[in-house]
Design a protein around this motif. Structure first.
Motif, PDB file in Angstrom:
ATOM      1  N   GLU A   1       0.674  -1.124  -0.151  1.00 20.82           N
ATOM      2  CA  GLU A   1       0.134  -0.166   0.048  1.00 20.82           C
ATOM      3  C   GLU A   1       0.933   1.230  -0.135  1.00 20.82           C
ATOM      4  O   GLU A   1       2.051   1.408   0.868  1.00 20.82           O
ATOM      5  N   GLY A   2       0.376   2.395  -0.614  1.00 22.89           N
ATOM      6  CA  GLY A   2       1.081   3.656  -0.537  1.00 22.89           C
ATOM      7  C   GLY A   2       2.427   3.363  -1.251  1.00 22.89           C
ATOM      8  O   GLY A   2       2.667   2.835  -2.297  1.00 22.89           O
TER       9      GLY A   2
ATOM     10  N   PHE B   1       7.775   3.856   3.010  1.00 20.18           N
ATOM     11  CA  PHE B   1       7.000   4.813   3.907  1.00 20.18           C
ATOM     12  C   PHE B   1       6.347   3.914   4.845  1.00 20.18           C
ATOM     13  O   PHE B   1       5.115   3.726   4.832  1.00 20.18           O
ATOM     14  N   TYR B   2       6.824   3.659   6.060  1.00 20.82           N
ATOM     15  CA  TYR B   2       6.094   3.047   7.365  1.00 20.82           C
ATOM     16  C   TYR B   2       5.520   1.571   6.736  1.00 20.82           C
ATOM     17  O   TYR B   2       4.491   1.198   7.207  1.00 20.82           O
TER      18      TYR B   2
ATOM     19  N   GLY C   1      -0.239   7.103   1.300  1.00 24.44           N
ATOM     20  CA  GLY C   1      -1.574   7.621   1.678  1.00 24.44           C
ATOM     21  C   GLY C   1      -1.862   9.012   2.464  1.00 24.44           C
ATOM     22  O   GLY C   1      -2.842   9.659   1.996  1.00 24.44           O
TER      23      GLY C   1
ATOM     24  N   MET D   1      -0.167   9.372  11.416  1.00 28.40           N
ATOM     25  CA  MET D   1      -0.636   8.039  10.833  1.00 28.40           C
ATOM     26  C   MET D   1      -1.016   7.159  12.000  1.00 28.40           C
ATOM     27  O   MET D   1      -0.635   7.338  13.270  1.00 28.40           O
TER      28      MET D   1
ATOM     29  N   TYR E   1      -9.883   6.623   4.670  1.00 30.67           N
ATOM     30  CA  TYR E   1      -9.880   5.578   3.350  1.00 30.67           C
ATOM     31  C   TYR E   1      -9.877   6.876   2.163  1.00 30.67           C
ATOM     32  O   TYR E   1     -10.231   6.679   1.299  1.00 30.67           O
ATOM     33  N   ALA E   2      -8.526   7.398   2.417  1.00 29.03           N
ATOM     34  CA  ALA E   2      -8.197   8.433   1.136  1.00 29.03           C
ATOM     35  C   ALA E   2      -7.992   7.821   0.124  1.00 29.03           C
ATOM     36  O   ALA E   2      -7.577   6.721  -0.185  1.00 29.03           O
TER      37      ALA E   2
ATOM     38  N   MET F   1     -10.089   5.806  -1.791  1.00 26.67           N
ATOM     39  CA  MET F   1     -10.916   4.530  -1.772  1.00 26.67           C
ATOM     40  C   MET F   1     -12.415   4.829  -1.877  1.00 26.67           C
ATOM     41  O   MET F   1     -12.593   6.089  -1.598  1.00 26.67           O
TER      42      MET F   1
ATOM     43  N   TYR G   1      -8.416   1.724  10.434  1.00 21.60           N
ATOM     44  CA  TYR G   1      -7.183   1.625  10.323  1.00 21.60           C
ATOM     45  C   TYR G   1      -6.666   2.654   9.344  1.00 21.60           C
ATOM     46  O   TYR G   1      -5.550   3.202   9.315  1.00 21.60           O
ATOM     47  N   PHE G   2      -7.287   2.812   8.038  1.00 22.07           N
ATOM     48  CA  PHE G   2      -6.951   3.642   6.999  1.00 22.07           C
ATOM     49  C   PHE G   2      -7.611   5.181   7.307  1.00 22.07           C
ATOM     50  O   PHE G   2      -8.318   5.585   6.899  1.00 22.07           O
ATOM     51  N   SER G   3      -6.823   5.761   8.244  1.00 22.19           N
ATOM     52  CA  SER G   3      -7.122   7.101   8.725  1.00 22.19           C
ATOM     53  C   SER G   3      -6.026   7.830   9.132  1.00 22.19           C
ATOM     54  O   SER G   3      -4.863   7.371   9.517  1.00 22.19           O
ATOM     55  N   ILE G   4      -5.969   9.228   8.688  1.00 23.91           N
ATOM     56  CA  ILE G   4      -4.881  10.126   8.729  1.00 23.91           C
ATOM     57  C   ILE G   4      -5.382  11.508   9.419  1.00 23.91           C
ATOM     58  O   ILE G   4      -6.558  11.897   8.836  1.00 23.91           O
TER      59      ILE G   4
HETATM   60  C1  LIG Z   1       1.541   0.733   7.920  1.00 28.75           C
HETATM   61  S1  LIG Z   1       1.324   2.391   7.381  1.00 28.75           S
HETATM   62  C2  LIG Z   1       1.554   2.304   5.628  1.00 28.75           C
HETATM   63  C3  LIG Z   1       1.850   3.552   4.872  1.00 28.75           C
HETATM   64  C4  LIG Z   1       1.868   3.242   3.502  1.00 28.75           C
HETATM   65  N1  LIG Z   1       3.039   2.655   3.089  1.00 28.75           N
HETATM   66  C5  LIG Z   1       2.036   4.587   2.875  1.00 28.75           C
HETATM   67  O1  LIG Z   1       2.879   5.077   1.869  1.00 28.75           O
HETATM   68  O2  LIG Z   1       1.012   5.593   3.008  1.00 28.75           O
HETATM   69  C6  LIG Z   1      -0.394   2.350   7.556  1.00 28.75           C
HETATM   70  C7  LIG Z   1      -1.000   3.641   7.697  1.00 28.75           C
HETATM   71  O3  LIG Z   1      -1.012   4.504   6.522  1.00 28.75           O
HETATM   72  C8  LIG Z   1      -2.057   5.324   6.739  1.00 28.75           C
HETATM   73  N2  LIG Z   1      -2.750   5.130   5.298  1.00 28.75           N
HETATM   74  C9  LIG Z   1      -2.200   4.630   4.324  1.00 28.75           C
HETATM   75  N3  LIG Z   1      -2.826   4.904   3.291  1.00 28.75           N
HETATM   76  C10 LIG Z   1      -4.080   5.578   3.698  1.00 28.75           C
HETATM   77  C11 LIG Z   1      -5.089   5.902   2.838  1.00 28.75           C
HETATM   78  N4  LIG Z   1      -5.543   5.636   1.810  1.00 28.75           N
HETATM   79  N5  LIG Z   1      -6.035   6.627   3.654  1.00 28.75           N
HETATM   80  C12 LIG Z   1      -5.841   6.941   5.032  1.00 28.75           C
HETATM   81  N6  LIG Z   1      -4.772   6.452   5.774  1.00 28.75           N
HETATM   82  C13 LIG Z   1      -3.909   5.775   4.820  1.00 28.75           C
HETATM   83  C14 LIG Z   1      -2.954   5.367   7.916  1.00 28.75           C
HETATM   84  O4  LIG Z   1      -2.619   5.920   8.948  1.00 28.75           O
HETATM   85  C15 LIG Z   1      -2.472   3.699   8.387  1.00 28.75           C
HETATM   86  O5  LIG Z   1      -2.682   3.302   9.594  1.00 28.75           O
END
Ligand SMILES: C[S@@+](CC[C@H](N)C(=O)[O-])C[C@H]1O[C@@H](n2cnc3c(N)ncnc32)[C@H](O)[C@@H]1O
Length: 246
Positions: free
Chosen positions: A110-111, A115-116, A140, A184, A211-212, A214, A233-236
């Motif tokens: 993902e992403g 990056f994390y 993300g 994150m 869910y950016a 998505m 989980y997918f929140s920023i």
């Molecule tokens: C393990 S990290 C992975 C980050 C990923 N590699 C990136 O480049 O964004 C997971 C965190 O990324 C954030 N995240 C990643 N994609 C996201 C998205 N589409 N919408 C919201 N939060 C996202 C969330 O805070 C999530 O808890």
């Protein structure tokens, strides 16, 4: 394409924030051509990265799902680290075996993988053994500030990226000492994060993006979100910089 003729390459491929058309051309090409595809997922779930490439894989693609042995079940500490370390070592062994047999493998990330990303734990272990390549992806957080419709940094704004897992005092210090902010990994840390943002006097500037990029994307001011609301989980969390502009 392998660097060494008889050894395959492990490709960590960034898929972007969550929409198939935000994937790079290189990522698209590698995913569609892959004979072996690996991805992390929470046990019992399909996995976001895997869902993102639905309909793109070759009919004969061999999939290797890497189910996390723990996610939030046990607190972060020695036992958690041990458990994950053994898991990453086992995944590495499997991928290295494929590469040594001449197979290329695409690891869906993902992403951006660097990056994390969980892929980094494989990358560090694989590097000594087999060729590894990385394809960057849109992060993300980039998807999140784009979803908010407001630029994140102007002029000389300093952007701080933190995870909500930090202790409250540390979070407060970071929130107070930056122009723009990305937080994150929020989940159950939302009440603590909110207290930190408020203690830094920035409660009214904060936004929560879920869910950016998505289909379920949702953008709200932090003030509109209750502490009891389930934060996916997918929140920023974002605070936009207000720096110099002509
Ligand atoms: C393990 S990290 C992975 C980050 C990923 N590699 C990136 O480049 O964004 C997971 C965190 O990324 C954030 N995240 C990643 N994609 C996201 C998205 N589409 N919408 C919201 N939060 C996202 C969330 O805070 C999530 O808890």
């Amino acid at each position: 394409m392998s660097i060494h003729p008889s050894i395959g390459t492990i490709h960590g491929v960034g898929l972007g924030p969550g929409a198939a058309d935000l994937m790079s051309v290189r990522a698209d090409r590698l995913v569609r051509a892959a004979r072996h595809v690996a991805y992390f997922r929470k046990a019992g779930r399909a996995g976001r990265a895997r869902r993102l490439v639905e309909g793109m894989l070759r009919a004969d693609a061999v999939e290797f799902a890497m189910d996390y042995p723990v996610t939030t079940e046990i607190p972060v500490g020695p036992a958690y680290n041990d458990c994950l370390s053994r898991f990453y070592a086992a995944c590495t062994e499997h991928l290295a075996r494929l590469a040594l047999a001449g197979e290329d493998v695409v690891v869906l990330c993902e992403g951006d993988p660097f990056f994390y990303g969980s892929f980094m734990h494989l990358h560090a272990r694989l590097l000594e053994q087999v060729p590894v390549s990385v394809v960057p992806g849109i992060t993300g957080m980039s998807g999140a500030w784009t979803a908010s419709g407001v630029p994140i940094t102007w002029g000389e704004d300093v952007l701080t990226v933190a995870t909500a897992t930090l202790p409250e005092e540390e979070l407060t210090r970071r929130v107070a000492d930056t122009d723009a902010l990305v937080v994150m990994k929020i989940g159950r840390h939302l009440p603590k994060l909110r207290r930190a943002v408020q203690a830094a006097g920035r409660g009214d500037e904060a936004w929560l993006v879920e869910y950016a990029a998505m289909p379920e994307q949702r953008v709200r001011q932090l003030a509109e979100v209750g502490d009891d609301d389930a934060v996916p989980y997918f929140s920023i969390l974002l605070i936009h910089g207000q720096g110099r502009r002509p």
